[in-house]
Scaffold this motif. Structure first.
Motif, PDB file in Angstrom:
ATOM      1  N   THR A   1      -3.851  -0.034   4.050  1.00 41.19           N
ATOM      2  CA  THR A   1      -4.410  -1.408   2.821  1.00 41.19           C
ATOM      3  C   THR A   1      -5.369   0.140   1.977  1.00 41.19           C
ATOM      4  O   THR A   1      -5.099   1.600   2.900  1.00 41.19           O
TER       5      THR A   1
ATOM      6  N   SER B   1      -3.347  -2.542  -1.678  1.00 40.47           N
ATOM      7  CA  SER B   1      -3.671  -1.807  -1.542  1.00 40.47           C
ATOM      8  C   SER B   1      -5.020  -1.572  -2.716  1.00 40.47           C
ATOM      9  O   SER B   1      -5.479  -0.337  -2.126  1.00 40.47           O
TER      10      SER B   1
ATOM     11  N   SER C   1       0.722  -1.260   0.216  1.00 42.28           N
ATOM     12  CA  SER C   1      -0.049  -0.120   0.578  1.00 42.28           C
ATOM     13  C   SER C   1       0.854   0.887  -0.281  1.00 42.28           C
ATOM     14  O   SER C   1       0.440   2.822  -0.126  1.00 42.28           O
TER      15      SER C   1
END
Length: 532
Positions: free
Chosen positions: A451, A484, A240
């Motif tokens: 994330t 991500s 991420s």
């Protein structure tokens, strides 16, 4: 189809990486960590703190604390709804678990679970029986024999299932990569750091980025001649933070971030690096009978600290406690907060005192509504981006954390702890909301679960960074395969979720290649592409 993997360091023969009990020695401030630091955090008294990410084969699966959960069925069904793709439904995603479990012998810890595989020997931390006994004494904290999410309910207290086999860490490197290392079409370049993607034209009205520029990570300098060329696809799996940094350095991102740095905007997407989500963490520390905890192990400089944590629990706020606020969770069996039980002092805000014995209940917000950003501030790929998790900046997050602290105090008040817990540390004695909120802002950090910085949306949506098939919007032949891409953070430890994303990504790639090459051998196992 030739495959190249560009990575920083090897995980081979690294004792601190492979030995589960030495996980605290892997990060931060080591050569196996990217050694990121967050910018001053508005919701945490403007403090900064380390933000560990694994910088070696296996990425953060080689540096995490190995808790294995796959997410609630409601989490995955919500992903399917947001993306408009039924392939992300739990009914499809759960089928990938059996493929991942090929690499892990799941432990039978209490004789009641229903997993297959040989038992894994775990060391007791001395409080495990008290934790489980509390579930019998307090109805608020029911026992859950399956904390992975496989059986559709994460709520309750139970044993941590871990990615450990025969006393060693199981990472994506020791499992998937190791099983594939003999393939003649696989090349692994160590000490190779991706610096940017290079544009290679356009096709079907979409930009292509099939050249990847990389550098020798040991030199901290860019050599523009270091490139690899993809014939069909480039897949980013840098996490991420890393995947976003590569996109932005390549001219894919928000013009307001790129133009001041003189980076030509090749794909105008203001949402690249936005929507960062993480689980904030607070240590709730109690004093215990002298010598009863494991703190003496950590004070012994000749003995590496053993990260022995065997139990944790998940819970929701009751309806009265949610009054006036919208519930952001995916459903009624999705937890709002977590408790982790450690028979030693465990705090990122303060070091272990020179004397005393302690018991810690870490609490974490599992459904945060705070949103942060990742943004480069230099064209030098060796400069870390500005990381702003922006945690604990909404009323919901503060309320959930406050109630999780009260919940931890109730848990510790059970008779199972009589004769063991002798008191509390700091303001835990207080019932004042204001004092507990201030304590949260002073001591909270992160549980290292970033994330959603390249979130999926529907194919038709102008928002988001990636499509439901993980392709980057506005591009052809470029995918992202890491956490991500999730629209929102899973309400669990997301290691298992990352593996499920990767398993589905493999099917999506195989489906794409089968279409182009007409090769039946590439037919995926569980591909589902119905739009909902």
């Amino acid at each position: 189809m030739p495959l190249s993997i560009l990575l920083a360091f090897s995980d081979k023969n690294v004792t601190t990486v492979n030995a589960p009990f030495l996980a605290p020695a892997v990060t931060p401030y080591t050569s196996y960590d990217w050694n990121y630091t967050v910018i001053p955090q508005a919701g945490q008294n403007n403090r900064t703190f380390p933000y560990p990410r694994g910088r070696l084969l296996g990425g953060s699966s080689s540096a995490n604390y190995m808790a294995l959960q796959y997410g609630s069925h409601e989490n995955w069904d919500k992903v399917a709804k947001v993306t408009g793709d039924s392939g992300w439904l739990w009914s499809n995603m759960k089928r990938y678990i059996s493929k991942h479990k090929r690499f892990i012998n799941t432990p039978r810890l209490d004789g009641h679970d229903n997993y297959e595989g040989e038992p894994v020997s775990l060391s007791s931390q001395g409080i495990d029986n008290r934790v489980i006994e509390t579930t019998r004494q307090l109805a608020e904290f029911p026992y859950n024999k399956d904390t992975t999410g496989i059986n559709n309910n994460l709520l309750g207290v139970g044993w941590i299932q871990s990615s450990i086999n025969n006393g060693s860490r199981v990472s994506s490197s020791t499992s998937y990569l190791s099983a594939s290392s003999g393939r003649p079409n696989l090349t692994i370049l160590l000490n190779a750091m991706v610096t940017k993607l290079l544009p290679t034209g356009s096709s079907q009205g979409l930009r292509t980025f099939r050249n990847v520029q990389f550098a020798d990570s040991r030199t901290n300098s860019v050599n523009e001649s270091f490139q690899v060329q993809a014939t069909r696809e480039v897949i980013l799996s840098a996490g991420s933070i890393g995947s976003v940094q590569i996109l932005q350095l390549s001219g894919i991102g928000d013009p307001e971030d790129l133009k001041p740095l003189g980076i030509p905007v090749l794909i105008n997407n203001s949402e690249v690096g936005k929507n960062l989500q993480d689980h904030p963490l607070v240590p709730n520390i109690f004093t215990v009978q002298d010598g009863a905890s494991m703190d003496h192990v950590f004070r012994n400089q000749t003995a590496m600290g053993a990260a022995i944590i065997n139990t944790f629990g998940f819970a929701r706020l009751s309806p009265p406690l949610r009054e006036g606020l919208e519930d952001p969770s995916a459903g009624s069996t999705t937890p709002h907060y977590e408790m982790i039980f450690a028979n030693f002092w465990l705090s990122a805000a303060a070091p272990l005192p020179p004397t005393g014995s302690f018991f810690t209940i870490l609490t974490s917000v599992m459904t945060p509504t705070s949103r942060g950003t990742i943004r480069i501030h230099s064209t030098n790929p060796f400069d870390a981006p500005l990381i702003d998790p922006n945690m604990l900046t909404t009323e919901w997050d503060i309320r959930v954390m406050r109630e999780s602290i009260k919940s931890a105090k109730r848990f510790a008040s059970a008779s199972a702890w009589d004769g063991y817990i002798t008191g509390s540390v700091g303001p835990l004695f207080s019932d004042s909301d204001a004092i507990l909120d201030d304590y949260t802002r002073q001591t909270s950090s992160t549980i290292f679960h970033p994330t959603s910085t390249a979130s999926m949306t529907t194919f038709a949506s102008k928002n988001g960074v990636t499509n439901p098939d993980l392709t980057v919007k506005g591009t052809l032949g470029l995918r992202i395969v890491d956490l991500s891409v999730l629209p929102f953070i899973p309400s669990c430890h997301p290691q298992g979720s990352a593996y499920l994303i990767a398993e589905r990504a493999a099917d999506l790639v195989k489906a794409s290649q089968a279409y182009f090459l007409g090769d039946e051998d590439l037919k995926p196992q569980y591909i589902v592409t119905n739009i909902i």
